[in-house]
Design a protein around this motif. Structure first.
Motif, PDB file in Angstrom:
ATOM      1  N   SER A 173       0.255   0.918   3.460  1.00  0.00           N
ATOM      2  CA  SER A 173       1.202   1.650   2.617  1.00  0.00           C
ATOM      3  C   SER A 173       1.737   0.800   1.466  1.00  0.00           C
ATOM      4  O   SER A 173       2.060   1.344   0.412  1.00  0.00           O
ATOM      5  N   ASP A 174       1.815  -0.508   1.610  1.00  0.00           N
ATOM      6  CA  ASP A 174       2.139  -1.334   0.438  1.00  0.00           C
ATOM      7  C   ASP A 174       0.964  -1.347  -0.542  1.00  0.00           C
ATOM      8  O   ASP A 174       1.152  -1.348  -1.764  1.00  0.00           O
ATOM      9  N   LEU A 175      -0.239  -1.319   0.012  1.00  0.00           N
ATOM     10  CA  LEU A 175      -1.424  -1.266  -0.843  1.00  0.00           C
ATOM     11  C   LEU A 175      -1.476   0.069  -1.593  1.00  0.00           C
ATOM     12  O   LEU A 175      -1.740   0.117  -2.805  1.00  0.00           O
ATOM     13  N   GLY A 209      -0.969   0.486   9.260  1.00  0.00           N
ATOM     14  CA  GLY A 209      -0.318   1.478   8.394  1.00  0.00           C
ATOM     15  C   GLY A 209       0.728   0.842   7.502  1.00  0.00           C
ATOM     16  O   GLY A 209       0.911   1.254   6.353  1.00  0.00           O
ATOM     17  N   ASP A 210       1.414  -0.160   8.011  1.00  0.00           N
ATOM     18  CA  ASP A 210       2.415  -0.870   7.213  1.00  0.00           C
ATOM     19  C   ASP A 210       1.736  -1.538   6.011  1.00  0.00           C
ATOM     20  O   ASP A 210       2.161  -1.400   4.856  1.00  0.00           O
ATOM     21  N   ILE A 211       0.642  -2.226   6.284  1.00  0.00           N
ATOM     22  CA  ILE A 211      -0.059  -2.944   5.214  1.00  0.00           C
ATOM     23  C   ILE A 211      -0.685  -1.956   4.222  1.00  0.00           C
ATOM     24  O   ILE A 211      -0.550  -2.106   3.002  1.00  0.00           O
ATOM     25  N   VAL A 225       5.088   8.854   7.732  1.00  0.00           N
ATOM     26  CA  VAL A 225       4.214   9.501   6.741  1.00  0.00           C
ATOM     27  C   VAL A 225       4.485   8.904   5.367  1.00  0.00           C
ATOM     28  O   VAL A 225       5.631   8.888   4.915  1.00  0.00           O
ATOM     29  N   ARG A 226       3.429   8.408   4.728  1.00  0.00           N
ATOM     30  CA  ARG A 226       3.601   7.709   3.457  1.00  0.00           C
ATOM     31  C   ARG A 226       2.541   8.111   2.438  1.00  0.00           C
ATOM     32  O   ARG A 226       1.393   7.692   2.531  1.00  0.00           O
ATOM     33  N   PRO A 227       2.918   8.931   1.478  1.00  0.00           N
ATOM     34  CA  PRO A 227       1.946   9.344   0.455  1.00  0.00           C
ATOM     35  C   PRO A 227       1.651   8.224  -0.541  1.00  0.00           C
ATOM     36  O   PRO A 227       2.515   7.395  -0.830  1.00  0.00           O
ATOM     37  N   PRO A 273      12.519   4.698   1.743  1.00  0.00           N
ATOM     38  CA  PRO A 273      11.342   4.322   0.957  1.00  0.00           C
ATOM     39  C   PRO A 273      10.539   3.211   1.633  1.00  0.00           C
ATOM     40  O   PRO A 273      11.019   2.564   2.555  1.00  0.00           O
ATOM     41  N   VAL A 274       9.332   3.004   1.131  1.00  0.00           N
ATOM     42  CA  VAL A 274       8.451   1.978   1.701  1.00  0.00           C
ATOM     43  C   VAL A 274       8.996   0.574   1.422  1.00  0.00           C
ATOM     44  O   VAL A 274       8.864  -0.334   2.238  1.00  0.00           O
ATOM     45  N   HIS A 275       9.646   0.410   0.283  1.00  0.00           N
ATOM     46  CA  HIS A 275      10.062  -0.943  -0.120  1.00  0.00           C
ATOM     47  C   HIS A 275      11.219  -1.483   0.714  1.00  0.00           C
ATOM     48  O   HIS A 275      11.910  -0.737   1.411  1.00  0.00           O
TER      49      HIS A 275
HETATM   50 MN   LIG Z   1       6.284  -2.406   5.048  1.00  0.00          MN
END
Ligand SMILES: [Mn+2]
Ligand SMILES: NC(=O)C1=CN([C@@H]2O[C@H](COP(=O)(O)OP(=O)(O)OC[C@H]3O[C@@H](n4cnc5c(N)ncnc54)[C@H](O)[C@@H]3O)[C@@H](O)[C@H]2O)C=CC1
Ligand SMILES: CC(=O)C(=O)O
Ligand SMILES: [K+]
Length: 354
Positions: free
Chosen positions: A246-248, A242-244, A105-107, A276-278
Protein backbone atom coordinates in the motif's frame (compact mmCIF):
# COMPACT_ATOMS: atom_id res chain seq x y z
CA UNK A 1 -32.20 13.36 10.72
CA UNK A 2 -29.45 10.77 10.45
CA UNK A 3 -26.91 11.54 13.19
CA UNK A 4 -23.59 9.74 12.99
CA UNK A 5 -21.44 9.45 16.10
CA UNK A 6 -17.78 9.72 15.13
CA UNK A 7 -14.93 9.02 17.56
CA UNK A 8 -12.09 11.30 16.45
CA UNK A 9 -8.48 10.39 17.30
CA UNK A 10 -6.02 12.75 15.57
CA UNK A 11 -3.05 11.01 17.23
CA UNK A 12 0.43 12.34 16.58
CA UNK A 13 2.28 14.68 14.22
CA UNK A 14 0.46 15.64 11.05
CA UNK A 15 -2.53 13.59 12.22
CA UNK A 16 -3.28 16.67 14.33
CA UNK A 17 -3.10 18.87 11.22
CA UNK A 18 -5.02 16.81 8.66
CA UNK A 19 -7.82 15.42 10.83
CA UNK A 20 -9.36 18.86 11.59
CA UNK A 21 -9.19 19.64 7.85
CA UNK A 22 -11.10 16.48 6.96
CA UNK A 23 -13.69 17.33 9.64
CA UNK A 24 -14.23 20.65 7.86
CA UNK A 25 -14.99 18.63 4.73
CA UNK A 26 -17.44 16.43 6.65
CA UNK A 27 -19.12 19.55 8.05
CA UNK A 28 -19.48 20.85 4.50
CA UNK A 29 -21.10 17.51 3.59
CA UNK A 30 -23.55 17.96 6.46
CA UNK A 31 -24.40 21.40 5.01
CA UNK A 32 -25.03 19.90 1.59
CA UNK A 33 -27.04 16.89 2.83
CA UNK A 34 -29.67 18.40 5.09
CA UNK A 35 -30.67 15.05 6.56
CA UNK A 36 -27.20 14.19 7.79
CA UNK A 37 -25.35 15.29 10.91
CA UNK A 38 -22.03 14.33 12.50
CA UNK A 39 -21.45 14.30 16.24
CA UNK A 40 -17.73 14.26 16.95
CA UNK A 41 -16.19 13.11 20.21
CA UNK A 42 -12.49 13.98 20.34
CA UNK A 43 -9.95 11.77 22.09
CA UNK A 44 -6.41 13.09 22.71
CA UNK A 45 -4.83 9.62 22.71
CA UNK A 46 -1.32 9.97 21.37
CA UNK A 47 2.35 9.71 22.27
CA UNK A 48 2.04 12.91 24.31
CA UNK A 49 -0.84 11.31 26.19
CA UNK A 50 1.47 8.37 26.89
CA UNK A 51 4.18 10.61 28.32
CA UNK A 52 1.60 12.08 30.69
CA UNK A 53 -0.33 8.92 31.61
CA UNK A 54 1.99 6.00 30.90
CA UNK A 55 -0.54 4.48 28.52
CA UNK A 56 -1.75 5.31 25.00
CA UNK A 57 -5.41 5.34 26.03
CA UNK A 58 -7.27 5.07 29.34
CA UNK A 59 -8.18 1.65 30.67
CA UNK A 60 -11.78 2.04 29.51
CA UNK A 61 -10.68 3.59 26.19
CA UNK A 62 -12.14 0.90 23.98
CA UNK A 63 -15.42 1.03 25.94
CA UNK A 64 -15.62 4.79 25.29
CA UNK A 65 -15.45 4.49 21.50
CA UNK A 66 -17.16 1.12 21.07
CA UNK A 67 -20.63 2.59 20.57
CA UNK A 68 -19.66 5.07 17.85
CA UNK A 69 -20.71 4.61 14.22
CA UNK A 70 -17.09 4.94 13.11
CA UNK A 71 -13.63 5.87 14.33
CA UNK A 72 -11.75 8.57 12.40
CA UNK A 73 -8.03 8.47 13.10
CA UNK A 74 -5.04 10.43 11.82
CA UNK A 75 -1.72 8.76 12.57
CA UNK A 76 0.10 7.32 15.54
CA UNK A 77 3.81 7.53 16.29
CA UNK A 78 6.30 9.99 17.71
CA UNK A 79 9.52 8.02 18.01
CA UNK A 80 11.21 10.84 19.95
CA UNK A 81 8.71 10.38 22.77
CA UNK A 82 7.68 6.71 22.67
CA UNK A 83 9.09 3.69 20.82
CA UNK A 84 6.89 2.97 17.79
CA UNK A 85 6.00 -0.57 18.75
CA UNK A 86 4.66 0.76 22.05
CA UNK A 87 2.64 3.66 20.60
CA UNK A 88 1.26 1.88 17.54
CA UNK A 89 0.79 -1.34 19.54
CA UNK A 90 -1.07 0.42 22.35
CA UNK A 91 -3.50 2.37 20.18
CA UNK A 92 -3.69 1.71 16.44
CA UNK A 93 -2.98 -2.02 16.37
CA UNK A 94 -4.96 -2.53 19.55
CA UNK A 95 -8.10 -0.99 18.08
CA UNK A 96 -7.65 -2.92 14.83
CA UNK A 97 -7.28 -6.20 16.69
CA UNK A 98 -9.77 -5.82 19.53
CA UNK A 99 -12.47 -4.30 17.34
CA UNK A 100 -11.96 -7.17 14.90
CA UNK A 101 -11.19 -4.83 12.01
CA UNK A 102 -9.90 -7.79 10.12
CA UNK A 103 -9.65 -6.22 6.67
CA UNK A 104 -7.75 -3.13 5.59
CA UNK A 105 -8.92 -1.76 2.24
CA UNK A 106 -6.53 0.56 0.43
CA UNK A 107 -7.17 1.92 -3.07
CA UNK A 108 -4.32 2.94 -5.36
CA UNK A 109 -5.61 4.54 -8.50
CA UNK A 110 -4.68 7.32 -10.80
CA UNK A 111 -6.56 10.48 -9.95
CA UNK A 112 -7.22 13.25 -12.46
CA UNK A 113 -4.68 16.00 -11.93
CA UNK A 114 -2.09 13.75 -10.26
CA UNK A 115 1.28 13.14 -11.86
CA UNK A 116 2.49 9.59 -11.29
CA UNK A 117 6.26 9.06 -11.05
CA UNK A 118 5.75 6.27 -13.61
CA UNK A 119 6.51 7.44 -17.13
CA UNK A 120 3.59 5.47 -18.56
CA UNK A 121 1.07 4.80 -15.77
CA UNK A 122 -1.80 3.67 -18.09
CA UNK A 123 -4.69 4.60 -15.81
CA UNK A 124 -4.21 1.91 -13.16
CA UNK A 125 -6.93 1.25 -10.58
CA UNK A 126 -5.88 -1.18 -7.84
CA UNK A 127 -7.62 -2.11 -4.60
CA UNK A 128 -5.36 -3.65 -1.98
CA UNK A 129 -7.21 -5.88 0.49
CA UNK A 130 -4.86 -6.39 3.41
CA UNK A 131 -5.31 -8.92 6.21
CA UNK A 132 -5.42 -6.69 9.28
CA UNK A 133 -5.45 -8.82 12.41
CA UNK A 134 -2.82 -11.54 12.27
CA UNK A 135 -0.01 -12.67 9.97
CA UNK A 136 3.40 -11.17 10.52
CA UNK A 137 2.01 -8.53 12.92
CA UNK A 138 0.79 -10.98 15.54
CA UNK A 139 1.95 -10.25 19.06
CA UNK A 140 3.02 -13.87 19.50
CA UNK A 141 6.70 -14.34 20.29
CA UNK A 142 9.27 -13.25 22.80
CA UNK A 143 12.89 -12.72 23.79
CA UNK A 144 15.03 -14.86 26.08
CA UNK A 145 18.66 -14.77 27.29
CA UNK A 146 21.12 -11.93 26.93
CA UNK A 147 24.14 -10.86 24.95
CA UNK A 148 25.27 -13.18 22.18
CA UNK A 149 22.94 -15.86 23.60
CA UNK A 150 19.85 -13.75 23.06
CA UNK A 151 17.06 -15.50 21.16
CA UNK A 152 14.18 -13.65 19.55
CA UNK A 153 11.09 -15.33 18.14
CA UNK A 154 8.44 -13.44 16.18
CA UNK A 155 5.64 -15.73 15.09
CA UNK A 156 3.65 -15.12 11.95
CA UNK A 157 0.18 -16.42 12.73
CA UNK A 158 -2.06 -17.54 9.88
CA UNK A 159 -5.45 -19.01 10.74
CA UNK A 160 -7.79 -20.73 8.32
CA UNK A 161 -10.54 -18.38 9.50
CA UNK A 162 -8.45 -15.22 9.03
CA UNK A 163 -7.02 -16.19 5.66
CA UNK A 164 -10.37 -17.37 4.27
CA UNK A 165 -12.09 -14.22 5.49
CA UNK A 166 -9.73 -11.77 3.80
CA UNK A 167 -9.69 -13.80 0.59
CA UNK A 168 -13.49 -14.09 0.48
CA UNK A 169 -13.69 -10.32 0.90
CA UNK A 170 -11.27 -10.03 -2.02
CA UNK A 171 -13.32 -12.35 -4.23
CA UNK A 172 -16.57 -10.56 -3.40
CA UNK A 173 -15.20 -7.09 -4.06
CA UNK A 174 -13.46 -8.24 -7.25
CA UNK A 175 -16.90 -9.38 -8.45
CA UNK A 176 -18.14 -5.82 -8.04
CA UNK A 177 -15.14 -4.39 -9.90
CA UNK A 178 -13.26 -5.88 -12.86
CA UNK A 179 -13.50 -9.49 -11.72
CA UNK A 180 -9.79 -10.04 -11.27
CA UNK A 181 -8.10 -11.08 -8.01
CA UNK A 182 -4.36 -11.35 -7.47
CA UNK A 183 -2.96 -13.13 -4.42
CA UNK A 184 0.34 -11.91 -2.97
CA UNK A 185 2.32 -14.96 -1.92
CA UNK A 186 5.87 -16.04 -1.16
CA UNK A 187 5.50 -19.80 -1.10
CA UNK A 188 8.88 -20.27 -2.74
CA UNK A 189 10.62 -18.93 0.36
CA UNK A 190 8.29 -19.11 3.35
CA UNK A 191 7.76 -22.81 3.85
CA UNK A 192 4.65 -23.13 6.04
CA UNK A 193 2.40 -20.13 6.02
CA UNK A 194 2.58 -19.23 2.35
CA UNK A 195 1.92 -22.71 0.88
CA UNK A 196 -1.08 -22.71 3.26
CA UNK A 197 -2.07 -19.26 1.94
CA UNK A 198 -1.92 -20.60 -1.65
CA UNK A 199 -3.94 -23.70 -0.73
CA UNK A 200 -6.75 -21.63 0.78
CA UNK A 201 -6.70 -19.30 -2.23
CA UNK A 202 -7.02 -22.21 -4.66
CA UNK A 203 -9.71 -23.86 -2.56
CA UNK A 204 -11.81 -20.70 -2.43
CA UNK A 205 -11.34 -19.80 -6.07
CA UNK A 206 -13.35 -22.89 -7.03
CA UNK A 207 -16.37 -21.19 -5.47
CA UNK A 208 -15.90 -18.06 -7.61
CA UNK A 209 -15.76 -19.37 -11.18
CA UNK A 210 -16.36 -15.88 -12.63
CA UNK A 211 -13.34 -14.33 -10.93
CA UNK A 212 -10.05 -14.52 -12.80
CA UNK A 213 -7.29 -15.33 -10.34
CA UNK A 214 -3.55 -14.95 -10.33
CA UNK A 215 -0.88 -15.67 -7.71
CA UNK A 216 2.33 -13.68 -7.69
CA UNK A 217 5.27 -13.82 -5.35
CA UNK A 218 5.54 -10.59 -3.39
CA UNK A 219 8.92 -9.68 -4.89
CA UNK A 220 7.69 -10.02 -8.47
CA UNK A 221 4.38 -8.40 -7.61
CA UNK A 222 6.19 -5.36 -6.19
CA UNK A 223 7.92 -4.99 -9.53
CA UNK A 224 4.58 -5.32 -11.39
CA UNK A 225 3.20 -2.40 -9.37
CA UNK A 226 5.86 -0.35 -11.15
CA UNK A 227 6.07 -1.99 -14.57
CA UNK A 228 2.41 -2.89 -15.30
CA UNK A 229 0.02 -1.67 -12.60
CA UNK A 230 -2.81 -1.51 -15.14
CA UNK A 231 -2.93 -5.35 -15.19
CA UNK A 232 -3.97 -5.45 -11.50
CA UNK A 233 -7.48 -5.10 -10.08
CA UNK A 234 -7.98 -6.40 -6.52
CA UNK A 235 -4.87 -7.61 -4.69
CA UNK A 236 -5.28 -9.73 -1.56
CA UNK A 237 -2.30 -9.81 0.79
CA UNK A 238 -1.17 -10.75 4.27
CA UNK A 239 -0.71 -8.04 6.88
CA UNK A 240 2.96 -7.25 6.15
CA UNK A 241 2.77 -7.70 2.37
CA UNK A 242 -0.36 -5.53 2.25
CA UNK A 243 1.34 -2.86 4.36
CA UNK A 244 4.29 -2.68 1.97
CA UNK A 245 2.19 -2.85 -1.19
CA UNK A 246 0.00 0.00 0.00
CA UNK A 247 2.93 2.40 0.37
CA UNK A 248 4.02 1.29 -3.08
CA UNK A 249 0.50 1.88 -4.39
CA UNK A 250 0.58 5.33 -2.81
CA UNK A 251 3.94 6.06 -4.40
CA UNK A 252 2.75 5.27 -7.92
CA UNK A 253 -0.30 7.48 -7.36
CA UNK A 254 2.15 10.31 -6.77
CA UNK A 255 2.41 10.61 -2.97
CA UNK A 256 1.72 8.75 0.22
CA UNK A 257 0.04 11.99 1.31
CA UNK A 258 -3.06 11.20 -0.74
CA UNK A 259 -3.59 7.49 0.04
CA UNK A 260 -6.70 6.52 2.04
CA UNK A 261 -7.61 3.41 4.02
CA UNK A 262 -10.47 1.69 5.82
CA UNK A 263 -10.06 -0.80 8.67
CA UNK A 264 -13.24 -2.79 8.28
CA UNK A 265 -15.10 -4.73 10.97
CA UNK A 266 -17.17 -7.38 9.22
CA UNK A 267 -19.26 -8.83 12.05
CA UNK A 268 -20.98 -5.61 13.14
CA UNK A 269 -19.92 -6.05 16.77
CA UNK A 270 -17.60 -3.04 16.72
CA UNK A 271 -17.15 0.11 14.64
CA UNK A 272 -14.81 0.28 11.66
CA UNK A 273 -11.89 2.71 11.69
CA UNK A 274 -10.85 5.11 8.94
CA UNK A 275 -7.28 6.44 8.74
CA UNK A 276 -4.98 7.32 5.87
CA UNK A 277 -2.10 5.07 4.84
CA UNK A 278 0.54 7.59 5.90
CA UNK A 279 2.04 8.02 9.35
CA UNK A 280 2.66 11.09 11.49
CA UNK A 281 5.40 12.51 9.21
CA UNK A 282 7.53 14.13 11.93
CA UNK A 283 9.78 15.60 9.21
CA UNK A 284 7.06 18.01 8.05
CA UNK A 285 4.91 18.33 11.18
CA UNK A 286 4.03 21.82 12.40
CA UNK A 287 4.64 23.61 9.11
CA UNK A 288 1.07 23.54 7.80
CA UNK A 289 2.21 21.85 4.59
CA UNK A 290 0.95 18.28 5.08
CA UNK A 291 -1.22 17.02 2.25
CA UNK A 292 -4.78 16.70 3.62
CA UNK A 293 -6.02 14.61 0.67
CA UNK A 294 -5.19 11.22 2.23
CA UNK A 295 -7.31 12.10 5.27
CA UNK A 296 -10.07 13.65 3.15
CA UNK A 297 -10.25 10.69 0.74
CA UNK A 298 -10.38 8.54 3.90
CA UNK A 299 -13.43 10.57 4.98
CA UNK A 300 -14.96 9.68 1.59
CA UNK A 301 -14.40 5.99 2.34
CA UNK A 302 -16.09 6.51 5.72
CA UNK A 303 -19.09 8.16 4.01
CA UNK A 304 -19.38 5.21 1.61
CA UNK A 305 -19.22 2.79 4.54
CA UNK A 306 -21.89 4.71 6.47
CA UNK A 307 -24.33 4.45 3.58
CA UNK A 308 -23.66 7.82 1.92
CA UNK A 309 -21.93 6.96 -1.38
CA UNK A 310 -23.41 9.99 -3.20
CA UNK A 311 -21.75 12.24 -0.62
CA UNK A 312 -18.54 10.23 -0.95
CA UNK A 313 -18.59 10.75 -4.71
CA UNK A 314 -18.91 14.53 -4.24
CA UNK A 315 -15.78 14.52 -2.07
CA UNK A 316 -13.66 12.50 -4.52
CA UNK A 317 -14.82 14.62 -7.47
CA UNK A 318 -13.84 17.74 -5.51
CA UNK A 319 -10.41 16.27 -4.75
CA UNK A 320 -9.83 15.61 -8.45
CA UNK A 321 -11.03 19.08 -9.50
CA UNK A 322 -8.68 20.64 -6.94
CA UNK A 323 -5.74 18.61 -8.25
CA UNK A 324 -6.64 19.53 -11.83
CA UNK A 325 -6.66 23.19 -10.79
CA UNK A 326 -3.11 22.58 -9.55
CA UNK A 327 -3.91 23.53 -5.97
CA UNK A 328 -1.43 21.17 -4.36
CA UNK A 329 0.87 20.79 -1.37
CA UNK A 330 4.63 20.46 -1.73
CA UNK A 331 4.77 16.65 -1.73
CA UNK A 332 2.99 16.67 -5.11
CA UNK A 333 4.81 19.60 -6.61
CA UNK A 334 2.66 22.52 -5.45
CA UNK A 335 3.11 25.31 -2.95
CA UNK A 336 -0.33 25.48 -1.33
CA UNK A 337 -0.80 24.97 2.40
CA UNK A 338 -2.83 22.23 4.05
CA UNK A 339 -5.78 24.53 4.66
CA UNK A 340 -5.65 26.14 1.20
CA UNK A 341 -6.05 22.70 -0.36
CA UNK A 342 -8.97 21.92 1.99
CA UNK A 343 -10.61 25.28 1.19
CA UNK A 344 -10.37 24.49 -2.52
CA UNK A 345 -11.87 21.03 -2.01
CA UNK A 346 -14.78 22.45 -0.02
CA UNK A 347 -15.37 25.10 -2.71
CA UNK A 348 -15.33 22.36 -5.39
CA UNK A 349 -17.89 20.39 -3.39
CA UNK A 350 -20.25 23.36 -3.20
CA UNK A 351 -19.78 24.01 -6.92
CA UNK A 352 -21.15 20.53 -7.68
CA UNK A 353 -24.49 21.09 -5.98
CA UNK A 354 -25.20 24.46 -7.52
MN1 LIG B 1 2.11 1.24 6.50
N1 LIG C 1 -1.12 4.10 10.51
C1 LIG C 1 -0.27 4.86 11.19
O1 LIG C 1 -0.68 5.57 12.09
C2 LIG C 1 1.14 4.85 10.80
C3 LIG C 1 2.08 5.38 11.65
N2 LIG C 1 3.39 5.46 11.30
C4 LIG C 1 4.30 6.13 12.24
O2 LIG C 1 4.54 7.46 11.77
C5 LIG C 1 5.87 7.87 12.10
C6 LIG C 1 6.65 8.26 10.86
O3 LIG C 1 6.77 7.11 10.03
P1 LIG C 1 7.37 7.11 8.56
O4 LIG C 1 7.88 5.76 8.33
O5 LIG C 1 8.26 8.28 8.38
O6 LIG C 1 6.08 7.25 7.59
P2 LIG C 1 5.21 8.53 7.20
O7 LIG C 1 4.09 8.02 6.36
O8 LIG C 1 4.83 9.29 8.40
O9 LIG C 1 6.18 9.44 6.30
C7 LIG C 1 6.89 8.96 5.18
C8 LIG C 1 7.24 10.13 4.26
O10 LIG C 1 6.04 10.59 3.60
C9 LIG C 1 5.80 11.95 3.90
N3 LIG C 1 4.36 12.13 4.15
C10 LIG C 1 3.55 11.29 4.84
N4 LIG C 1 2.31 11.77 4.88
C11 LIG C 1 2.32 12.94 4.21
C12 LIG C 1 1.33 13.92 3.93
N5 LIG C 1 0.04 13.80 4.33
N6 LIG C 1 1.70 15.01 3.22
C13 LIG C 1 2.97 15.15 2.78
N7 LIG C 1 3.94 14.25 3.01
C14 LIG C 1 3.62 13.16 3.74
C15 LIG C 1 6.60 12.25 5.16
O11 LIG C 1 6.91 13.62 5.23
C16 LIG C 1 7.79 11.34 5.00
O12 LIG C 1 8.76 11.96 4.21
C17 LIG C 1 6.48 6.67 12.85
O13 LIG C 1 6.27 6.86 14.21
C18 LIG C 1 5.67 5.50 12.33
O14 LIG C 1 5.66 4.38 13.17
C19 LIG C 1 3.82 5.05 10.06
C20 LIG C 1 2.92 4.51 9.17
C21 LIG C 1 1.52 4.34 9.48
C1 LIG D 1 1.48 0.64 10.70
C2 LIG D 1 1.47 0.87 9.27
O1 LIG D 1 2.47 1.18 8.68
C3 LIG D 1 0.24 0.71 8.56
O2 LIG D 1 -0.74 0.28 9.13
O3 LIG D 1 0.20 1.00 7.36
K1 LIG E 1 -2.53 6.54 9.44
Amino acid sequence: MKTLEIAVIPGDGIGKEVVPEALRVLDAIADIHEGLKFNYTHYPWSSEYYVEHGTMMPENGLELIKGSNAIFLGAVGDPNLVPDHVSLGGLLLRIRREFEQVINVRPAKQLRGMVSPLSNPKNFDILIVRENSEGEYSSSGGRVHNGIDEIVVQNAVFTKRGVSRVMEYGFEIAGKRNGHLTSATKSNGIAHSMPFWDEVFNELSAGYPDIKTRSEHIDALSAFFITRPETLDVVVASNLFGDILSDLGAAIMGSIGIAPAANVNLNGKYPSMFEPVHGSAPDIYGKGIANPIGQIWTAKMMLDHLGEPEMGAIVLEAIERTLEANIKTGDIGGSSTTSEVTDAIIAAMKEQIR
